[in-house]
Design an enzyme around this catalytic site. Structure first.
Site, PDB file in Angstrom:
ATOM      1  N   PHE A  19       0.844  -1.204   0.000  1.00  0.00           N
ATOM      2  CA  PHE A  19       0.000   0.000   0.000  1.00  0.00           C
ATOM      3  C   PHE A  19       0.871   1.243   0.000  1.00  0.00           C
ATOM      4  O   PHE A  19       1.782   1.375   0.826  1.00  0.00           O
ATOM      5  CB  PHE A  19      -0.901  -0.004   1.240  1.00  0.00           C
ATOM      6  N   GLY A  20       0.581   2.176  -0.922  1.00  0.00           N
ATOM      7  CA  GLY A  20       1.318   3.447  -0.992  1.00  0.00           C
ATOM      8  C   GLY A  20       0.395   4.611  -0.688  1.00  0.00           C
ATOM      9  O   GLY A  20      -0.737   4.654  -1.161  1.00  0.00           O
ATOM     10  N   TYR A  21       0.895   5.560   0.093  1.00  0.00           N
ATOM     11  CA  TYR A  21       0.090   6.747   0.462  1.00  0.00           C
ATOM     12  C   TYR A  21       0.904   8.032   0.335  1.00  0.00           C
ATOM     13  O   TYR A  21       0.434   9.113   0.623  1.00  0.00           O
ATOM     14  CB  TYR A  21      -0.428   6.598   1.909  1.00  0.00           C
ATOM     15  N   GLY A  22       2.154   7.890  -0.054  1.00  0.00           N
ATOM     16  CA  GLY A  22       3.027   9.068  -0.245  1.00  0.00           C
ATOM     17  C   GLY A  22       3.600   8.977  -1.654  1.00  0.00           C
ATOM     18  O   GLY A  22       2.842   8.805  -2.625  1.00  0.00           O
ATOM     19  N   SER A  23       4.931   8.988  -1.743  1.00  0.00           N
ATOM     20  CA  SER A  23       5.537   8.944  -3.094  1.00  0.00           C
ATOM     21  C   SER A  23       5.239   7.628  -3.797  1.00  0.00           C
ATOM     22  O   SER A  23       5.293   7.539  -5.022  1.00  0.00           O
ATOM     23  CB  SER A  23       7.046   9.153  -3.011  1.00  0.00           C
ATOM     24  N   GLU A  99      12.646   2.640   1.623  1.00  0.00           N
ATOM     25  CA  GLU A  99      11.747   3.047   2.702  1.00  0.00           C
ATOM     26  C   GLU A  99      12.345   2.847   4.086  1.00  0.00           C
ATOM     27  O   GLU A  99      12.270   3.720   4.943  1.00  0.00           O
ATOM     28  CB  GLU A  99      10.445   2.241   2.614  1.00  0.00           C
TER      29      GLU A  99
HETATM   30  N1  LIG Z   1       5.759   4.942   2.726  1.00  0.00           N
HETATM   31  C1  LIG Z   1       5.032   6.049   2.150  1.00  0.00           C
HETATM   32  C2  LIG Z   1       5.940   7.191   1.876  1.00  0.00           C
HETATM   33  C3  LIG Z   1       7.047   6.748   1.018  1.00  0.00           C
HETATM   34  C4  LIG Z   1       7.926   7.875   0.720  1.00  0.00           C
HETATM   35  O1  LIG Z   1       7.449   8.951   0.369  1.00  0.00           O
HETATM   36  N2  LIG Z   1       9.202   7.617   0.862  1.00  0.00           N
HETATM   37  C5  LIG Z   1      10.102   8.648   0.448  1.00  0.00           C
HETATM   38  C6  LIG Z   1      11.135   8.955   1.424  1.00  0.00           C
HETATM   39  S1  LIG Z   1      12.023   7.633   1.988  1.00  0.00           S
HETATM   40  C7  LIG Z   1      10.591   8.238  -0.915  1.00  0.00           C
HETATM   41  O2  LIG Z   1      10.829   7.100  -1.168  1.00  0.00           O
HETATM   42  N3  LIG Z   1      10.653   9.164  -1.774  1.00  0.00           N
HETATM   43  C8  LIG Z   1      11.024   8.935  -3.142  1.00  0.00           C
HETATM   44  C9  LIG Z   1      10.959  10.299  -3.764  1.00  0.00           C
HETATM   45  O3  LIG Z   1      10.865  11.224  -2.957  1.00  0.00           O
HETATM   46  O4  LIG Z   1      10.978  10.426  -4.985  1.00  0.00           O
HETATM   47  C10 LIG Z   1       4.270   5.588   0.918  1.00  0.00           C
HETATM   48  O5  LIG Z   1       3.722   4.506   1.060  1.00  0.00           O
HETATM   49  O6  LIG Z   1       4.180   6.244  -0.117  1.00  0.00           O
END
Ligand SMILES: N[C@@H](CCC(=O)N[C@@H](CS)C(=O)NCC(=O)O)C(=O)O
Length: 218
Positions: A19-23, A99
């Site tokens: 499941f993804g909720y951010g990037s 992650e």
């Molecule tokens: N775990 C979250 C957040 C993941 C996230 O945003 N991780 C960042 C920081 S470790 C990342 O991988 N970013 C890649 C980017 O910023 O392009 C999700 O499920 O989306």
């Protein structure tokens, strides 16, 4: 996640779901068989996780999304089906580095409620309040100012927030995340005042006042 647990997980399942909720919503960067929009219950999305690799540096940490326990809330996102032993091993190895090792996220298993009403177990990467990069609550103006000045190996922290807001607005109309969209509006306002550009769907455009006001009104 230890290799022994991973091997046993893979032996039992022909496919797993992440499941993804951010990037991960707009940039999964691993091979998946299918994906579904839906939500997990008992959390809220908050930009309270610091980041010193992808979207920030040690001197100017960025802010990325994490999940905070909240019994009354749901977080909408994207569940990805990863099928086959090789794809699962490769994806989990990649995600473990992106992650967990670099981002300070742990893995938990939660119930996912798909838009099509199916439910399934999903792997979720969530950063606990104990991890070294956790920044915690902060007012919107300060967060927006911090984000505006943070850049990392993957790009600007501004892009991280605006790409996520754009993805959610376009693909997940059920998500009304006030925290995300308010932060986006603060960033758009600061972007306008500093007369800098803004990325929309892979193109970089000057942020016009109309777009700024349009955003604030939505
Ligand atoms: N775990 C979250 C957040 C993941 C996230 O945003 N991780 C960042 C920081 S470790 C990342 O991988 N970013 C890649 C980017 O910023 O392009 C999700 O499920 O989306």
């Amino acid at each position: 996640m230890s290799n022994k647990v991973l091997e046993s997980l893979i032996d039992m399942e022909s496919s797993i779901w992440v499941f993804g909720y951010g990037s991960l919503t707009w940039k999964p960067n691993f091979i998946y068989k299918s994906k579904e929009i839906g939500y997990i219950h008992g959390y809220q999305r908050r930009f309270w996780q610091g980041n010193i690799t992808h979207r920030g540096t040690v001197n100017k940490p960025g802010r990325v999304a994490t999940l905070i326990r909240s019994e009354k809330d749901d977080v909408w996102g994207v569940a990805y089906e990863i099928a086959g032993r090789n794809h699962i091993l490769k994806a989990l190895s990649y995600l473990n580095k992106r992650e967990s090792k670099l981002g300070g996220y742990n893995t938990v298993v939660e119930n996912f409620f798909a838009r099509n009403k199916e439910t399934r177990k999903v792997l979720v990467y969530t950063a606990t309040t104990e991890n070294e990069h956790y920044l915690g609550p902060c007012n919107m103006a300060t967060m927006a100012t911090e984000i505006m000045s943070a850049n990392g190996e993957a790009g600007s922290n501004t892009e991280y927030v605006t790409r996520l807001a754009e993805y959610v607005r376009k693909h997940i109309p059920e998500e009304k995340d006030l925290h995300l969209f308010t932060l986006e509006k603060y960033i758009l306002y600061l972007t306008q005042r500093r007369n800098v550009t803004h990325r929309v769907n892979d193109t970089v455009i000057p942020l016009t006042y109309d777009r700024l006001i349009g955003e604030i009104r939505t």
